[in-house]
Design an enzyme around this catalytic site. Structure first.
Site, PDB file in Angstrom:
ATOM      1  N   LYS A 162      35.271 -13.039  22.248  1.00 64.30           N
ATOM      2  CA  LYS A 162      33.825 -12.867  22.357  1.00 64.30           C
ATOM      3  C   LYS A 162      33.528 -11.516  23.030  1.00 64.30           C
ATOM      4  O   LYS A 162      34.111 -11.197  24.074  1.00 64.30           O
ATOM      5  CB  LYS A 162      33.257 -14.019  23.192  1.00 64.30           C
ATOM      6  CG  LYS A 162      31.763 -14.003  23.256  1.00 64.30           C
ATOM      7  CD  LYS A 162      31.230 -15.176  24.066  1.00 64.30           C
ATOM      8  CE  LYS A 162      29.740 -14.985  24.271  1.00 64.30           C
ATOM      9  NZ  LYS A 162      29.194 -15.879  25.291  1.00 64.30           N
ATOM     10  N   ASP A 179      31.558  -5.495  -4.590  1.00 70.67           N
ATOM     11  CA  ASP A 179      30.518  -6.140  -5.409  1.00 70.67           C
ATOM     12  C   ASP A 179      31.194  -7.139  -6.359  1.00 70.67           C
ATOM     13  O   ASP A 179      31.876  -6.745  -7.314  1.00 70.67           O
ATOM     14  CB  ASP A 179      29.746  -5.067  -6.189  1.00 70.67           C
ATOM     15  CG  ASP A 179      28.516  -5.646  -6.862  1.00 70.67           C
ATOM     16  OD1 ASP A 179      28.628  -6.726  -7.474  1.00 70.67           O
ATOM     17  OD2 ASP A 179      27.451  -5.010  -6.770  1.00 70.67           O
ATOM     18  N   ILE A 180      31.018  -8.425  -6.088  1.00 74.17           N
ATOM     19  CA  ILE A 180      31.720  -9.479  -6.850  1.00 74.17           C
ATOM     20  C   ILE A 180      31.292  -9.442  -8.316  1.00 74.17           C
ATOM     21  O   ILE A 180      32.114  -9.464  -9.236  1.00 74.17           O
ATOM     22  CB  ILE A 180      31.425 -10.870  -6.236  1.00 74.17           C
ATOM     23  CG1 ILE A 180      31.837 -10.902  -4.769  1.00 74.17           C
ATOM     24  CG2 ILE A 180      32.133 -11.971  -7.027  1.00 74.17           C
ATOM     25  CD1 ILE A 180      31.385 -12.145  -4.001  1.00 74.17           C
ATOM     26  N   LYS A 227      25.593  -2.382 -12.827  1.00 77.19           N
ATOM     27  CA  LYS A 227      26.645  -3.415 -12.772  1.00 77.19           C
ATOM     28  C   LYS A 227      27.191  -3.720 -14.167  1.00 77.19           C
ATOM     29  O   LYS A 227      28.117  -4.522 -14.304  1.00 77.19           O
ATOM     30  CB  LYS A 227      26.096  -4.694 -12.131  1.00 77.19           C
ATOM     31  CG  LYS A 227      25.712  -4.490 -10.659  1.00 77.19           C
ATOM     32  CD  LYS A 227      25.249  -5.781 -10.019  1.00 77.19           C
ATOM     33  CE  LYS A 227      24.533  -5.522  -8.701  1.00 77.19           C
ATOM     34  NZ  LYS A 227      25.255  -5.976  -7.520  1.00 77.19           N
ATOM     35  N   ASN A 229      22.240 -13.957   6.192  1.00 77.17           N
ATOM     36  CA  ASN A 229      20.889 -13.723   5.676  1.00 77.17           C
ATOM     37  C   ASN A 229      20.194 -15.067   5.459  1.00 77.17           C
ATOM     38  O   ASN A 229      20.778 -16.119   5.686  1.00 77.17           O
ATOM     39  CB  ASN A 229      20.942 -12.882   4.395  1.00 77.17           C
ATOM     40  CG  ASN A 229      21.807 -13.536   3.343  1.00 77.17           C
ATOM     41  OD1 ASN A 229      21.511 -14.640   2.884  1.00 77.17           O
ATOM     42  ND2 ASN A 229      22.904 -12.878   2.980  1.00 77.17           N
ATOM     43  N   ASP A 249      26.054  -7.076   2.009  1.00 78.23           N
ATOM     44  CA  ASP A 249      26.537  -5.789   1.497  1.00 78.23           C
ATOM     45  C   ASP A 249      27.602  -5.189   2.413  1.00 78.23           C
ATOM     46  O   ASP A 249      28.456  -4.436   1.967  1.00 78.23           O
ATOM     47  CB  ASP A 249      25.355  -4.817   1.362  1.00 78.23           C
ATOM     48  CG  ASP A 249      24.419  -5.256   0.243  1.00 78.23           C
ATOM     49  OD1 ASP A 249      24.930  -5.799  -0.760  1.00 78.23           O
ATOM     50  OD2 ASP A 249      23.193  -5.087   0.380  1.00 78.23           O
TER      51      ASP A 249
HETATM   52  O1  C5P Z   1      23.324  -4.937  -5.593  1.00 75.39           O
HETATM   53  P1  C5P Z   1      22.654  -6.182  -5.165  1.00 75.39           P
HETATM   54  O2  C5P Z   1      23.311  -6.853  -3.985  1.00 75.39           O
HETATM   55  O3  C5P Z   1      21.189  -6.080  -4.946  1.00 75.39           O
HETATM   56  O4  C5P Z   1      22.821  -7.137  -6.435  1.00 75.39           O
HETATM   57  C1  C5P Z   1      22.488  -8.485  -6.411  1.00 75.39           C
HETATM   58  C2  C5P Z   1      23.355  -9.207  -7.409  1.00 75.39           C
HETATM   59  O5  C5P Z   1      24.713  -8.861  -7.264  1.00 75.39           O
HETATM   60  C3  C5P Z   1      23.310 -10.698  -7.193  1.00 75.39           C
HETATM   61  O6  C5P Z   1      23.526 -11.311  -8.470  1.00 75.39           O
HETATM   62  C4  C5P Z   1      24.484 -10.936  -6.249  1.00 75.39           C
HETATM   63  O7  C5P Z   1      24.980 -12.260  -6.316  1.00 75.39           O
HETATM   64  C5  C5P Z   1      25.493  -9.927  -6.761  1.00 75.39           C
HETATM   65  N1  C5P Z   1      26.365  -9.370  -5.700  1.00 75.39           N
HETATM   66  C6  C5P Z   1      27.698  -9.665  -5.711  1.00 75.39           C
HETATM   67  N2  C5P Z   1      28.534  -9.133  -4.756  1.00 75.39           N
HETATM   68  C7  C5P Z   1      28.044  -8.289  -3.815  1.00 75.39           C
HETATM   69  C8  C5P Z   1      26.693  -7.984  -3.802  1.00 75.39           C
HETATM   70  C9  C5P Z   1      25.874  -8.541  -4.757  1.00 75.39           C
HETATM   71  O8  C5P Z   1      28.159 -10.442  -6.565  1.00 75.39           O
HETATM   72  N3  C5P Z   1      28.877  -7.810  -2.912  1.00 75.39           N
END
Ligand code: C5P
Length: 395
Positions: free
Chosen positions: A289, A306-307, A341, A210, A279
């Site tokens: 390749k 989601d970290i 979250k 991104n 995501d």
């Molecule tokens: O759910 P979304 O991606 O919109 O949330 C954004 C927040 O969650 C940001 O703080 C991003 O760093 C964190 N995030 C994360 N791990 C993911 C997706 C988002 O820590 N896989």
């Protein structure tokens, strides 16, 4: 009194000399430059090498040190100093100060100074309670010297009573209070930050990523260091130079970012997820390749973990802060994200305005409502965000 930026730390001989190491670390974190001067006896308890490593400056122990510019260390070393702190100060050194003796570098420095002198006594309780030491303590106060402590408690000799040196944190607080200076808002706090994009491999030469530049996350790292924090930065690929004082871990994929975060999250006080974590990732990246053909190519994507949510769900989570970059319904979506979250604070911005830009607007959402940080540089926004975090964690 002017604020304190340059301190001469005098160390005299006593078992509490080991605490001067931690004291120096705290002063340096507070942004105070520390010039250490040790008496000969102090060197029996802690080495100049240790103090040099912690202060980042040459340590002086003798009057006749060749390294000093004009050969007049007693003048040269105190010229820049806003104060001299002697910690620990032995009974003998206090007696020397009272008499105005100048028979080694530290005592000469104290006599030749034109800045405030603070003294943190440390000695056995009998020595502290002796009428001679008590007389000397009173005389030092009468001479305008500030006495910090001593404290009472268990002593190195096994006895309990007055004479222990104040703990380094208390000495720092007392020194700052003497100069009516506020401690740095994040002094002693550990902050873990994710920044930048992630790169999810499709095959050896292609990837999904991104447009995140990493500017916001790196600005937060810089501002947190300015505010006295210890910073760990887990960063996806960016073109930016990480602040030298931060511990930086470079990662590519969301999975690598998750692993790095989980390996460093223990003992962190604050976690700020600024990274634009992908995501989804390709379900099975190809080792070779992928060859071009005329037919449609479908790449199956699976969700990344989601970290931020994972860190927030730890049994003892750090104070967790998220970012929400939205293209519409900014506050509504951001608040939903904060609740989903389970984090106390989220910073919301308009994705198209923020991505890659040098300036942006941030709205902070917590359980008291919303707080707008007007459009400005990302470094200034970072300072605003961290001040808000400091207020929340100190309440
Ligand atoms: O759910 P979304 O991606 O919109 O949330 C954004 C927040 O969650 C940001 O703080 C991003 O760093 C964190 N995030 C994360 N791990 C993911 C997706 C988002 O820590 N896989």
């Amino acid at each position: 009194m002017q604020s304190i930026k340059h301190l001469v730390l005098g160390i005299t001989g006593g078992i509490a000399a080991y605490k001067a190491a931690e004291l120096t670390r705290l002063f340096v974190k507070q942004g105070i430059s520390v010039q250490v001067v040790m008496t000969e006896a102090a060197c029996q308890f802690i080495t100049p090498v240790t103090m040099q490593a912690l202060s980042g400056k040459q340590v002086y122990t003798q009057m006749w040190d060749a390294g000093i510019a004009n050969g007049m260390p007693h003048i040269e070393l105190s010229r820049e100093a806003d104060a001299i702190l002697v910690a620990p100060a032995s009974a003998d050194f206090m007696a020397k100060l009272v008499q105005g003796k100048a028979d080694d570098l530290l005592s000469t420095l104290c006599l030749a100074r034109d800045c405030p002198l603070l003294v943190a006594p440390a000695m056995n309780k009998q020595m502290w309670e002796h009428p001679a030491t008590q007389r000397n303590a009173q005389q030092l106060i009468a001479d305008g010297v500030t006495l910090l402590g001593p404290d009472s408690g268990v002593q190195a000799c096994g006895e309990t009573g007055m004479g222990r040196m104040l703990e380094p944190e208390a000495l720092l607080a007392d020194l700052l209070a003497t100069f009516q200076q506020q401690p740095l808002p994040l002094a002693g706090k550990r902050v873990l930050i994710t920044a930048g994009p992630t790169v999810e491999q499709i095959d050896p030469v292609r990837a999904i990523t991104n447009f995140s530049s990493g500017k916001m996350g790196y600005s937060i790292a810089e501002a947190a260091l300015e505010m006295g924090a210890e910073v760990t930065l887990v960063s996806g690929p960016t073109a930016l130079q990480a602040p030298a004082a931060a511990k930086t871990i470079s990662v590519k994929s969301a999975q690598e970012m998750l692993n790095a975060v989980m390996a460093h999250v223990n003992n962190q006080d604050i976690f700020i997820g600024v990274a634009a974590v992908a995501d989804y990732r390709p379900a099975s990246p190809s080792d070779q390749k992928i060859k071009k053909s005329d037919s449609t190519l479908n790449i199956e994507l699976v969700p990344n973990e989601d970290i931020l949510a994972k860190v927030a769900a730890l049994p003892k989570p750090p104070f967790c802060v998220g970012f929400a970059a939205e293209s519409e319904n900014l506050l509504e979506y951001a608040e939903q994200k904060r609740k989903r979250k389970n984090i106390p604070l989220i910073a919301a911005n308009i994705a198209t305005e923020a991505l890659g830009a040098d300036e942006s607007t941030l709205t902070l959402l917590d359980n008291t409502g919303s707080h707008v940080l007007a459009k400005t540089s990302k470094l200034k926004l970072a300072r605003g965000l961290l001040s808000h975090i400091a207020k929340m964690i100190n309440n």
